[in-house]
Design an enzyme around this catalytic site. Structure first.
Site, PDB file in Angstrom:
ATOM      1  N   VAL A 176       9.060  -2.838   4.750  1.00 49.57           N
ATOM      2  CA  VAL A 176       8.484  -4.129   5.127  1.00 49.57           C
ATOM      3  C   VAL A 176       8.801  -4.392   6.590  1.00 49.57           C
ATOM      4  O   VAL A 176       9.976  -4.433   6.976  1.00 49.57           O
ATOM      5  CB  VAL A 176       9.054  -5.277   4.262  1.00 49.57           C
ATOM      6  CG1 VAL A 176       8.307  -6.579   4.557  1.00 49.57           C
ATOM      7  CG2 VAL A 176       8.955  -4.934   2.783  1.00 49.57           C
ATOM      8  N   PHE A 208      13.861  -2.934   4.875  1.00 44.92           N
ATOM      9  CA  PHE A 208      13.383  -4.042   5.693  1.00 44.92           C
ATOM     10  C   PHE A 208      13.730  -3.841   7.163  1.00 44.92           C
ATOM     11  O   PHE A 208      14.814  -3.354   7.499  1.00 44.92           O
ATOM     12  CB  PHE A 208      14.018  -5.364   5.239  1.00 44.92           C
ATOM     13  CG  PHE A 208      13.761  -5.708   3.804  1.00 44.92           C
ATOM     14  CD1 PHE A 208      12.627  -6.413   3.437  1.00 44.92           C
ATOM     15  CD2 PHE A 208      14.650  -5.320   2.820  1.00 44.92           C
ATOM     16  CE1 PHE A 208      12.385  -6.729   2.114  1.00 44.92           C
ATOM     17  CE2 PHE A 208      14.423  -5.626   1.486  1.00 44.92           C
ATOM     18  CZ  PHE A 208      13.282  -6.340   1.136  1.00 44.92           C
ATOM     19  N   ASP A 209      12.791  -4.239   8.021  1.00 44.19           N
ATOM     20  CA  ASP A 209      13.096  -4.456   9.426  1.00 44.19           C
ATOM     21  C   ASP A 209      13.802  -5.820   9.502  1.00 44.19           C
ATOM     22  O   ASP A 209      13.721  -6.608   8.554  1.00 44.19           O
ATOM     23  CB  ASP A 209      11.789  -4.452  10.230  1.00 44.19           C
ATOM     24  CG  ASP A 209      12.012  -4.834  11.669  1.00 44.19           C
ATOM     25  OD1 ASP A 209      12.899  -4.259  12.300  1.00 44.19           O
ATOM     26  OD2 ASP A 209      11.293  -5.733  12.157  1.00 44.19           O
ATOM     27  N   LYS A 210      14.479  -6.106  10.600  1.00 43.42           N
ATOM     28  CA  LYS A 210      15.195  -7.386  10.699  1.00 43.42           C
ATOM     29  C   LYS A 210      14.343  -8.479  11.344  1.00 43.42           C
ATOM     30  O   LYS A 210      13.919  -9.419  10.685  1.00 43.42           O
ATOM     31  CB  LYS A 210      16.499  -7.224  11.490  1.00 43.42           C
ATOM     32  CG  LYS A 210      17.292  -8.545  11.631  1.00 43.42           C
ATOM     33  CD  LYS A 210      18.588  -8.333  12.385  1.00 43.42           C
ATOM     34  CE  LYS A 210      18.373  -8.144  13.869  1.00 43.42           C
ATOM     35  NZ  LYS A 210      17.961  -9.403  14.566  1.00 43.42           N
ATOM     36  N   THR A 211      14.046  -8.308  12.627  1.00 45.16           N
ATOM     37  CA  THR A 211      13.387  -9.367  13.384  1.00 45.16           C
ATOM     38  C   THR A 211      11.951  -9.579  12.916  1.00 45.16           C
ATOM     39  O   THR A 211      11.142  -8.648  12.902  1.00 45.16           O
ATOM     40  CB  THR A 211      13.394  -9.034  14.891  1.00 45.16           C
ATOM     41  OG1 THR A 211      14.731  -8.795  15.287  1.00 45.16           O
ATOM     42  CG2 THR A 211      12.818 -10.186  15.701  1.00 45.16           C
TER      43      THR A 211
END
Length: 618
Positions: free
Chosen positions: A508, A310-313
């Site tokens: 994602v 996953f990306d964060k923002t």
């Protein structure tokens, strides 16, 4: 002649069936069989014509299709004067074809309904300032358009005047309405249920969100998975093998009728149709619920995922920072201090300033004077006669304002938790310390737990944010691994490393910087509110950026993949059962075999249709 016969395939099927029925009626009720042979011969001829033409066309491109097997079987039946078998086999084969088409059309309804929902006309503002109805093709970027209650939004754009409630189910898959005000983004294909507004066209035609949905779903239908490619290749060898088996059986037994029956029973019709219909049904269900699956290959890959990155923002977080924690000076009134803070920040377009304003939208505001922006530091201003210094710690120290030991300790603690800090002093006395932080998506921990239950073993966070923030999020969400301070190329390299270790990786994300990772991963999933580049690069798009759709999407592709496997087992099982029954028993004949074949085709189609009713449970 060939085109004419194929164009009247339906009529020939009716003639074929009617003559077969006449033969049956004559045998039992009319002349006790005087016209039976003639009716059966004519029935067989009417039925075999379109099948033989299709067989000839496939042989021209060096493909031994099912039509070839059936044609040889029918001519063989004529040769041994088994006219009843010829008539029954052709009727069942043709009738089965039409049943397939009728049933398959149901799987495409969700996709067809998308194209029907596309707007065709729009009310466009002309040079005289009047709104006139024009075809949608005449709307261009920058045009001013009017949408009235009950009307479809014709293009993607931004509301200029007016307001209303818009049903965005065609874009997001959610039936609830969205309140649109001046400045709100609206999308083509959505319906204005109440209100009136004017909008400026931003993206038109195929560039609109709705146009891309249709384009992507159509591309998905045309693509083939590895399983489908295997079946295509298998059929090329399987069909000639059945033909060779029939010849061998005929030579050994000297029984032409038995050899012809082998041809009929070996038809792999259900095997050929089973996988495509499962894919179309799964893709159609996803499109109906705001999930774009870009092809059947995506279904195969995502169903086997064991590592999700996953990306964060904008992915695990909402991408909209807010004030997370406030430390106030007990000697200063906190409400007045926050009003002073918001009054100054309202005049700035800095992301942290906007986060403050959005956190306190209803706070009383004071007049602000003598504002001065300190580059890289913050702002100084006068509010109600008070000198206010607002910015980072360095600005506070530069102005000679000292923090008490407990305030320093609290600020370091906030920073360690991943907050961005804002300090505000009034008349050279520290008044507030604010920790600003992007918030996690609601229920994200529950959704990640659902993914683990579905077989995702590793949950990894890759972010450009500092390692402290990343570690804290990883701890909160019980992630397997978390890496901070990563550039886009670092993320892509890390995904390659995971793949080299044998992991099936899904990424994602939602930003331009996520595009390399989306393209590198086995499956890339883009949040629908993300950038166009991310959406184009990805394999799956969650149109309303709803993180809670992630687990249901995985559940849907797993169900689709299982459905394909079920159809293969049904199809192969039926062929093996029929051939073994033919060789080791005497109850089966050509007509019964063809009936069982057509029944198996309907069974695999009906099995696939269950995917249209698959509920995307949250």
């Amino acid at each position: 002649m060939q085109k004419y016969i194929l164009a009247h395939k339906k009529e020939l099927t009716i003639i074929n069936g009617s003559l077969l029925l006449l033969a049956l009626l004559d045998h039992f009720f009319l002349t006790q069989g005087k016209i039976v042979p003639f009716a059966l011969i004519l029935s067989g001829i009417a039925g075999v014509l379109p099948i033989a033409i299709q067989a000839f066309q496939s042989l021209k491109v060096k493909i031994v299709s099912i039509d070839v097997l059936v044609t040889i079987a029918v001519f063989g039946a004529f040769f041994v004067q088994s006219y009843e078998e010829a008539a029954v086999v052709t009727f069942l084969f043709l009738a089965g074809h039409f049943l397939e088409q009728a049933t398959l059309s149901k799987t495409r309804k969700a996709i067809k309904s998308l194209t029907e929902m596309a707007p065709e006309v729009s009310l466009k503002k002309n040079q005289a300032g009047q709104f006139e109805e024009v075809p949608i093709d005449e709307v261009h970027e920058g045009d001013i358009l009017l949408v009235k209650t009950g009307g479809k939004v014709p293009v993607d754009g931004k509301v200029l005047t007016g307001s209303g409630y818009v049903n965005e189910a065609s874009i997001t898959g959610e039936s609830k309405t969205a309140n649109k005000q001046i400045g709100s983004a609206v999308y083509a294909g959505t319906i204005l249920e109440n209100g009136t507004f004017q909008l400026q066209a931003k993206r038109v035609g195929e560039d609109s969100a709705f146009g891309k949905i249709i384009e992507l779903v159509e591309e998905a239908q045309d693509s083939k998975s590895s399983a489908e490619r295997f079946i295509d290749k298998f059929s090329k060898y399987y069909t000639p093998a059945v033909l060779l088996l029939a010849i061998i059986v005929g030579l050994i037994t000297k029984d032409i009728e038995l050899a012809v029956t082998v041809l009929v029973l070996g038809c792999p019709g259900a095997l050929v149709i089973g996988i495509p219909v499962s894919n179309v049904a799964g893709i159609g269900n996803g499109a109906k619920h705001g999930i774009l699956l870009k092809g059947s290959e995506t279904i195969q890959d995502f169903s086997k995922v064991d590592t999700m990155v996953f990306d964060k923002t904008g992915t695990l977080t909402v991408g909209a920072p807010r004030v997370n924690k406030v430390i106030s000076n007990p000697e200063i009134n906190e409400n007045k201090a926050i009003s002073t803070l918001v009054s100054i920040e309202a005049e700035s377009d800095h992301p942290l300033a906007q986060a403050v304003v959005k956190t306190y939208p209803d706070t009383l505001k004071y007049p602000v004077n003598q504002t001065q922006v300190i580059k890289g530091g913050g702002i100084t201003a006068t509010v109600k006669g008070n000198k206010v210094i607002l910015g980072n710690l360095q600005l506070i120290k530069t102005n000679g304002i000292k923090l008490r030991p407990e305030e320093m300790s609290q600020s370091k603690e906030l920073e360690a938790e991943g907050n961005s800090l804002i300090f505000m002093a009034i008349n050279n006395q520290l008044a507030l310390i604010l920790g600003i932080k992007d918030q996690l998506r609601p229920n994200v921990k529950t959704e990640l737990a659902s993914l683990k239950k579905l077989g995702v073993k590793n949950l990894v966070l890759l972010s450009g944010d500092n390692q402290g923030t990343v570690d804290q999020i990883a701890q909160q969400l019980s992630l397997t691994e978390a890496k901070g301070n990563m550039l886009p190329e670092d993320k892509a390299m890390y995904i390659k490393k995971l793949q080299e270790e044998g992991q099936n990786v899904t990424f994602v994300g939602d930003g331009v910087n996520d595009s390399p990772s989306l393209a590198t991963a086995n499956t890339g999933i883009a949040m629908g509110n993300g950038t166009d580049v991310a959406i184009e690069t990805s394999d799956i798009v969650l149109l309303n950026s709803d993180f809670s759709r992630l687990a249901p999407t995985l559940r849907l592709v797993k169900s689709t993949s299982h459905n394909m496997l079920q159809n293969i087992v049904i199809a192969v099982g039926v062929v093996l059962f029929l051939l073994s029954s033919l060789l080791f028993s005497n109850w089966i004949n050509m007509g019964i075999g063809m009936f069982v074949h057509e029944a198996s085709i309907i069974v695999v189609i009906l099995n696939a249709l269950r995917l249209l009713n698959h509920r995307l449970r949250r």
